[in-house]
Design an enzyme around this catalytic site. Structure first.
Site, PDB file in Angstrom:
ATOM      1  N   LEU A  42      99.670  18.287 112.431  1.00  0.00           N
ATOM      2  CA  LEU A  42     100.379  17.016 112.297  1.00  0.00           C
ATOM      3  C   LEU A  42     100.773  16.752 110.842  1.00  0.00           C
ATOM      4  O   LEU A  42     100.650  15.630 110.341  1.00  0.00           O
ATOM      5  CB  LEU A  42      99.535  15.853 112.839  1.00  0.00           C
ATOM      6  CG  LEU A  42      99.217  15.886 114.335  1.00  0.00           C
ATOM      7  CD1 LEU A  42      98.326  14.715 114.716  1.00  0.00           C
ATOM      8  CD2 LEU A  42     100.478  15.884 115.170  1.00  0.00           C
ATOM      9  N   CYS A  43     101.232  17.791 110.163  1.00  0.00           N
ATOM     10  CA  CYS A  43     101.676  17.630 108.773  1.00  0.00           C
ATOM     11  C   CYS A  43     103.015  18.333 108.556  1.00  0.00           C
ATOM     12  O   CYS A  43     103.232  18.995 107.535  1.00  0.00           O
ATOM     13  CB  CYS A  43     100.617  18.135 107.793  1.00  0.00           C
ATOM     14  SG  CYS A  43      99.943  19.759 108.148  1.00  0.00           S
ATOM     15  N   GLY A  44     103.890  18.214 109.541  1.00  0.00           N
ATOM     16  CA  GLY A  44     105.237  18.746 109.399  1.00  0.00           C
ATOM     17  C   GLY A  44     105.258  20.264 109.272  1.00  0.00           C
ATOM     18  O   GLY A  44     104.532  20.982 109.961  1.00  0.00           O
TER      19      GLY A  44
END
Length: 293
Positions: free
Chosen positions: A88-90
């Site tokens: 969930l950090c691109g």
């Protein structure tokens, strides 16, 4: 066409997701300040260490420590790929893995042997699909609240032990250098043989150069500083990664929150139209029934 109940449930679900992404964005913003401060504080020490080593290496005669000059071979390459433990950090993890994958393919195309140490589970999950045989170890830092120098020192000592045992010839570290919240730069840094950066912006010195005397000798100082430098560079990479991860997560969660808001607007519009159409249909049926009577 979905029923009104399905649309209401979908809107409620997206609103709950939006609250989660908004909370994650705020948490990432709070962690980013601390991680960015740690990364920026580590840069001067690491850069000064490189400057000292460059000064010492310039005066070393042919040969020197193997950590600086290498063992004369270029057949086996060790890649230390540092990524995050969570998602969930691109594109933070995938950009580092992409750079490492390009490096691996280039080396294998040249007939070199590649060994991989993964620092972080997300990089391991992506690399093992294609390079499971090349991965020799996974180092997880999930349980750590804050990365300390002792964690980087353990990794640095492991790399040096493998080099002394003849397990590889060249070691390269992959990480993401923090530039800003929306910009993280995937970076490959060669650790062994040490690549000493030369400061091109330094003013040229005219006339005779200063001569330094070292106590003990330069080779002895280098033998002490080079292992320390590997741990310092690994520590710097881990801190840069921590700041880059939080910056990328903050940006990704901000985009997710905006997208959730747009989706809520579209679903609400669709719900209102469906509800209006149903009311209109019921009115027509009532009117038609009244006329029939």
């Amino acid at each position: 066409m979905p029923s009104l109940k399905d649309l209401r449930n979908r809107i409620s679900s997206v609103k709950a997701t939006q609250k989660i992404t908004k909370a994650m964005q705020m948490v990432a913003a709070a962690k980013l300040r601390r991680a960015q401060a740690a990364a920026e504080a580590a840069r001067p020490y690491a850069e000064r260490m490189e400057s000292v080593l460059a000064n010492l290496a310039a005066g070393v005669s042919t040969g020197g420590p193997q950590l600086l000059a290498g063992n004369g071979k270029d057949d086996v390459h060790l890649l230390v790929v540092a990524t995050a433990e969570r998602g969930l950090c691109g594109a933070f993890n995938s950009s580092i893995v992409r750079l490492a994958r390009e490096h691996i393919n280039r080396l294998q195309g040249q007939g070199k042997t590649v060994k991989i140490i993964c620092v972080g589970k997300k990089g391991y999950d992506q690399l093992r699909r294609q390079y499971e045989k090349e991965i020799i170890e996974l180092i997880e830092l999930r349980g750590l609240r804050q990365i300390g120098f002792e964690n980087a020192d353990d990794i640095g000592k492991k790399i040096i032990e493998m080099f002394d045992a003849g397990a590889f010839d060249v070691a390269t570290l992959f990480f993401s250098r923090f530039k800003s919240v929306i910009s993280q730069i995937p970076t490959a840094q060669q650790l062994i043989p040490a690549q000493i950066a030369v400061n091109e912006n330094a003013p040229a010195v005219e006339g005779p150069q200063a001569s330094y005397e070292y106590e003990p000798g330069q080779d002895e100082i280098l033998s002490t500083l080079l292992p320390r430098n590997i741990s310092v560079q690994v520590f710097r990479a881990l801190l840069e990664n921590a700041a880059s991860e939080q910056g990328a997560r903050m940006s990704a969660m901000d985009n997710a929150t905006r997208n959730a808001g747009d989706m809520i607007k579209k679903q609400t519009t669709l719900y209102n139209r469906s509800r209006q159409a149903m009311i209109t249909k019921e009115l027509i049926e009532i009117i038609s029934g009244a006329e029939a009577l």
